[in-house]
Design a protein around this motif. Structure first.
Motif, PDB file in Angstrom:
ATOM      1  N   TRP A 115       8.648   6.501 -16.782  1.00 33.79           N
ATOM      2  CA  TRP A 115       9.018   7.674 -16.012  1.00 33.79           C
ATOM      3  C   TRP A 115       7.792   8.504 -15.648  1.00 33.79           C
ATOM      4  O   TRP A 115       6.834   8.566 -16.414  1.00 33.79           O
ATOM      5  N   ASP A 116       7.851   9.125 -14.507  1.00 33.05           N
ATOM      6  CA  ASP A 116       6.803  10.084 -14.148  1.00 33.05           C
ATOM      7  C   ASP A 116       7.100  11.457 -14.741  1.00 33.05           C
ATOM      8  O   ASP A 116       6.187  12.173 -15.159  1.00 33.05           O
ATOM      9  N   GLY A 144      18.592  12.802  -3.602  1.00 36.84           N
ATOM     10  CA  GLY A 144      17.599  12.140  -4.442  1.00 36.84           C
ATOM     11  C   GLY A 144      18.150  11.482  -5.678  1.00 36.84           C
ATOM     12  O   GLY A 144      17.459  10.689  -6.333  1.00 36.84           O
ATOM     13  N   VAL A 145      19.401  11.787  -6.047  1.00 35.41           N
ATOM     14  CA  VAL A 145      19.999  11.185  -7.247  1.00 35.41           C
ATOM     15  C   VAL A 145      20.506   9.790  -6.901  1.00 35.41           C
ATOM     16  O   VAL A 145      21.403   9.634  -6.084  1.00 35.41           O
ATOM     17  N   GLU A 146      19.918   8.799  -7.539  1.00 33.19           N
ATOM     18  CA  GLU A 146      20.267   7.407  -7.236  1.00 33.19           C
ATOM     19  C   GLU A 146      20.920   6.697  -8.409  1.00 33.19           C
ATOM     20  O   GLU A 146      21.556   5.656  -8.229  1.00 33.19           O
ATOM     21  N   THR A 177       0.809  -1.221   0.000  1.00 33.58           N
ATOM     22  CA  THR A 177       0.000   0.000   0.000  1.00 33.58           C
ATOM     23  C   THR A 177       0.844   1.274   0.000  1.00 33.58           C
ATOM     24  O   THR A 177       0.314   2.365  -0.166  1.00 33.58           O
ATOM     25  N   ALA A 178       2.177   1.142   0.210  1.00 35.45           N
ATOM     26  CA  ALA A 178       3.033   2.332   0.240  1.00 35.45           C
ATOM     27  C   ALA A 178       3.054   2.987  -1.135  1.00 35.45           C
ATOM     28  O   ALA A 178       3.114   2.309  -2.168  1.00 35.45           O
ATOM     29  N   PRO A 179       2.955   4.324  -1.173  1.00 40.77           N
ATOM     30  CA  PRO A 179       2.983   5.016  -2.463  1.00 40.77           C
ATOM     31  C   PRO A 179       4.328   4.839  -3.150  1.00 40.77           C
ATOM     32  O   PRO A 179       5.381   4.832  -2.495  1.00 40.77           O
ATOM     33  N   SER A 180       4.297   4.656  -4.452  1.00 37.07           N
ATOM     34  CA  SER A 180       5.544   4.491  -5.194  1.00 37.07           C
ATOM     35  C   SER A 180       6.245   5.842  -5.314  1.00 37.07           C
ATOM     36  O   SER A 180       5.601   6.887  -5.336  1.00 37.07           O
ATOM     37  N   ARG A 181       7.542   5.804  -5.388  1.00 43.49           N
ATOM     38  CA  ARG A 181       8.313   7.034  -5.507  1.00 43.49           C
ATOM     39  C   ARG A 181       8.264   7.536  -6.942  1.00 43.49           C
ATOM     40  O   ARG A 181       8.382   6.748  -7.889  1.00 43.49           O
ATOM     41  N   PRO A 182       8.110   8.838  -7.140  1.00 47.53           N
ATOM     42  CA  PRO A 182       8.157   9.371  -8.505  1.00 47.53           C
ATOM     43  C   PRO A 182       9.523   9.104  -9.132  1.00 47.53           C
ATOM     44  O   PRO A 182      10.552   9.262  -8.475  1.00 47.53           O
ATOM     45  N   TRP A 213       8.560  17.118  -6.549  1.00 48.24           N
ATOM     46  CA  TRP A 213       8.263  15.687  -6.469  1.00 48.24           C
ATOM     47  C   TRP A 213       9.030  15.100  -5.278  1.00 48.24           C
ATOM     48  O   TRP A 213      10.073  14.443  -5.450  1.00 48.24           O
ATOM     49  N   PRO A 214       8.552  15.334  -4.075  1.00 49.08           N
ATOM     50  CA  PRO A 214       9.268  14.871  -2.873  1.00 49.08           C
ATOM     51  C   PRO A 214       9.539  13.371  -2.914  1.00 49.08           C
ATOM     52  O   PRO A 214       8.726  12.587  -3.403  1.00 49.08           O
ATOM     53  N   ASN A 215      10.696  12.998  -2.410  1.00 50.31           N
ATOM     54  CA  ASN A 215      11.111  11.600  -2.333  1.00 50.31           C
ATOM     55  C   ASN A 215      11.268  10.955  -3.707  1.00 50.31           C
ATOM     56  O   ASN A 215      11.154   9.736  -3.856  1.00 50.31           O
TER      57      ASN A 215
END
Length: 325
Positions: free
Chosen positions: A90-91, A62-64, A8-13, A40-42
């Motif tokens: 991609w979002d 945030g850069v992974e 149920t956790a929201p997916s990260r953008p 676009w937090p997180n």
């Protein structure tokens, strides 16, 4: 976290940021990282960038993922990028280079550079307009401990020798675009004038540049003598940023290192010839420019910029930002 929580956790953008190719342009656009995190937090950010500029993003929030995309003949780099990202939904895709490839990337939202964004104001404002940001996306560097350690490994042994420790003025006598480099012998003459100036008594002169920049820097380094620090070709661009951040002042050609210095917060003087100082001048509150023609819209060869003019501008930089220290 339970399996139910995971489901149920929201997916990260997922955000793809196609950075400019050159170092200076990458610095100018670096505020985009901060804006991505705001809008676009997180977010899980992937940056596509040239190998030279890639170190800028290794510690950015945030850069992974970093995809190195060096320019190739006949646009081969765009094909490689498309192959690398086509499998991801991609979002957001942000393209500062205005490539047609971005329109072939599966994404919900696109921000693609167009010349229509140009309004005759500084390039940071163009980047701000691209992202529809509410305020200017000022450049920001993320200098990590690795970069600081790399810089210290080069600088500290040189400070311990020669004339010893002292305030540092960083000098960048190299610009890789035609017409932007002030002649090497004038950099040497500038160093000689500063050595004779009481304001710079005890100062060290640190030459900075890339791996192929030794010849243009050599005359100024020779003029500095035992007060010189050689940081030419000594580390990647983030190590150079860390080195420049240790300087009290910076003087350099219109180049990537000039933009690095301004973004690092070092008081910066940029030298301009036949390029638009009003668009590409160093960005920040502690910056100045000196141009061979100071009339906006008019140009003159950088060779028209005299040693006396650059020395006077350097003294102004000192008096404004270092004179009370």
């Amino acid at each position: 976290m339970t399996q139910t929580d995971l489901n149920t956790a929201p997916s990260r953008p997922r955000v793809l940021f196609i950075s400019p190719n050159r170092i200076g342009d990458s610095v100018i656009a670096s505020g985009i990282v901060r804006e991505i995190n705001r809008q676009w937090p997180n977010a899980h950010i992937t940056v596509a960038v040239s190998g030279m500029a890639a170190p800028f993003y290794r510690a950015a929030p945030g850069v992974e993922d970093i995809i190195v995309v060096n320019k190739e003949k006949r646009g081969g780099h765009w094909l490689k990028l498309w192959k690398a990202v086509r499998g991801t939904r991609w979002d957001v895709a942000i393209d500062t280079r205005g490539s047609a490839t971005t329109f072939l990337i599966p994404t919900k939202t696109r921000f693609v550079y167009s010349s229509k964004l140009e309004k005759g104001d500084p390039k940071v404002e163009v980047i701000t307009r691209l992202l529809h940001a509410p305020r200017s996306l000022e450049p920001e560097l993320y200098i990590d401990d690795r970069a600081r350690d790399d810089a210290a490994a080069v600088i500290d042994p040189q400070l311990a020798t020669g004339s010893g420790e002292g305030p540092i003025i960083a000098l960048a006598p190299i610009a890789h675009q035609k017409g932007k480099s002030w002649p090497a012998d004038r950099w040497a003459a500038l160093v000689e004038k500063m050595k004779a100036e009481p304001r710079f008594e005890g100062w060290r002169f640190m030459l900075v540049g890339g791996p192929g920049d030794h010849a243009p820097a050599a005359p100024a380094l020779a003029a500095a003598g035992d007060r010189g620090i050689d940081f030419v070709g000594k580390g990647d661009i983030l190590a150079s940023a860390a080195a420049i951040s240790r300087a009290t002042l910076f003087v350099g050609n219109d180049s990537g290192l000039m933009h690095v210095s301004a973004a690092a917060g070092t008081p910066t003087l940029g030298l301009f010839g036949p390029t638009e100082w009003w668009l590409y001048g160093p960005r920040g509150t502690k910056t100045m420019t000196v141009a061979s023609n100071n009339t906006r819209g008019q140009f003159a060869p950088i060779e028209d910029l005299t040693v006396d003019a650059v020395f006077a501008a350097t003294i102004k930089l000192y008096d404004t930002y270092a004179g009370t220290k």
